[in-house]
Enzyme design. Sequence first.
Site, PDB file in Angstrom:
ATOM      1  N   ASN A 423       5.679 116.421  24.871  1.00 18.24           N
ATOM      2  CA  ASN A 423       5.706 117.860  24.626  1.00 18.24           C
ATOM      3  C   ASN A 423       6.751 118.669  25.395  1.00 18.24           C
ATOM      4  O   ASN A 423       7.087 119.778  24.971  1.00 18.24           O
ATOM      5  CB  ASN A 423       4.328 118.456  24.922  1.00 18.24           C
ATOM      6  CG  ASN A 423       3.239 117.853  24.077  1.00 18.24           C
ATOM      7  OD1 ASN A 423       3.302 117.891  22.854  1.00 18.24           O
ATOM      8  ND2 ASN A 423       2.238 117.271  24.711  1.00 18.24           N
ATOM      9  N   TYR A 424       7.254 118.147  26.513  1.00 12.65           N
ATOM     10  CA  TYR A 424       8.123 118.979  27.346  1.00 12.65           C
ATOM     11  C   TYR A 424       9.516 118.400  27.598  1.00 12.65           C
ATOM     12  O   TYR A 424      10.398 119.110  28.070  1.00 12.65           O
ATOM     13  CB  TYR A 424       7.450 119.255  28.698  1.00 12.65           C
ATOM     14  CG  TYR A 424       6.226 120.122  28.580  1.00 12.65           C
ATOM     15  CD1 TYR A 424       6.341 121.495  28.372  1.00 12.65           C
ATOM     16  CD2 TYR A 424       4.948 119.583  28.646  1.00 12.65           C
ATOM     17  CE1 TYR A 424       5.221 122.296  28.253  1.00 12.65           C
ATOM     18  CE2 TYR A 424       3.820 120.377  28.514  1.00 12.65           C
ATOM     19  CZ  TYR A 424       3.963 121.736  28.314  1.00 12.65           C
ATOM     20  OH  TYR A 424       2.860 122.530  28.180  1.00 12.65           O
ATOM     21  N   LEU A 425       9.707 117.133  27.328  1.00 17.61           N
ATOM     22  CA  LEU A 425      10.985 116.495  27.631  1.00 17.61           C
ATOM     23  C   LEU A 425      11.808 116.321  26.369  1.00 17.61           C
ATOM     24  O   LEU A 425      11.368 115.669  25.421  1.00 17.61           O
ATOM     25  CB  LEU A 425      10.743 115.126  28.284  1.00 17.61           C
ATOM     26  CG  LEU A 425       9.934 115.159  29.582  1.00 17.61           C
ATOM     27  CD1 LEU A 425       9.718 113.749  30.105  1.00 17.61           C
ATOM     28  CD2 LEU A 425      10.627 116.018  30.627  1.00 17.61           C
TER      29      LEU A 425
END
Length: 466
Positions: A423-425
């Site tokens: 979700n964030y990288l």
Amino acid sequence: MVKAEERKNWTKEQKLELKKENEAILNEYGYCLMDGHKQRVGNFKIEPPGLFRGRGDHPKQGKFKKRILPKEVIINIGEGAKVPEPLKDTNGKRLLTTIRYGVSSFYKTYVVSWLACWVENIQGSYKYVMLNPTSRLKGEKDWQKYETARKLKDCVKTIRSDYERDWKSKEMRLRQRGVALYFIDKLALRAGHEKDEETADTVGCCSLRVEHIKLHEEWEDKENVVEFDFLGKDSVRYWNFVPVEKKVFKNLNIFMKAKQGGDDLFDRLSTTSLNKYLSELMDGLTAKVFRTYNASMTLQDQLNKLTESEENVNSKVLSYNRANRAVAILCNHQRSVPKTFDKSMSNLQNKITEKKKAVKETKKEVKVLKKQLKESKEDKTIKQLEKKKAQAQRLEDQLFKLEVTATDKEENKEIALGTSKLNYLDPRITVAWCKKHEVPVEKVYNKTQREKFAWALDMAEEDFVF
């Protein structure tokens, strides 16, 4: 529990039959047509009735989740598509299904991406059937999300200068906004939003209360330290000691003055007003974009620091997981130690012990063959020696891989690496790193993740920079 135990004792034929049944269900309900293209559907099953668990100490824990009936489901289908026949109830009567042709009950627009929705009875929230993460639409949204985060890189210095200037503002509202933005930027805190009394008491940056922080002028060998202790998303505890700028520390003292523990720390600030301000600084900028930006930048910086070109693939994968771990710590992606952890670690250590014995014995055999070779230069002995050397090297490689796995397992027993990775990288960072350091992408992304990030696998070159 009884059924689960029964399934463990199923025969091979029974398991095969169940697999065929599941495949038939998937083929019927697991795909849809979007713009003429077949796309995989995500969660196409509705939860059965049962007791509500919730996250953490949820006030509605133990309440009964009722069965969702066909008439309670809104289906989002094309205007010319055939309306599906609803299932029958236990009395054999047909139940009506509410139909909306491409229209959301929220926004009255044709641009929603859910396929069906319903309202659950515990919290009155909407549940959705969405496309699978591997679908084209989801891939496009992912790409847009990371592109927005990359845009932040061009203006983040100006934004930081602005919020640092706000620390000295005559307006308390601006001071609070400046300090909150500092926390969101530096600590990757979620913005948070207002909660009602019937939900778990979780908070984010904007909804922090005075009781959630303590100020330490000195802590160990550091000055101006803020101790955070609160429950974040999913009731995961955030407990951290953070040295901050002196002006931030002084402002926090001012914000807390004459307040009780249950009072809002940032009483002149809301998530809505913060995001409105951010959108004026950059198109599409929200507090969450900072989290994505800082997570991806941390991964890229850590990979540059930790990766050694001359290392073997297993060592490089360990470096990657350590870089990912730094991100997970930043984002507070914790998990409970798995119940099977001790047992699996014990099994792994046993394998390591056995492998060490095998390496030792093989090396002894190599020495014996070398001694024999000095006494007689027979071709047979030479071949045996080469074969045994190759075996010893293979065993050493296997031992090294097991030891790396054990180290990796121990370091990450309380850290959830999957959340940040999914979700964030920005996946282009990972793909570019794999290409540059000749690491098979299968070593860091499993099959599902490779399908989800198919767009990045095709797009990213080894010189990609976030």
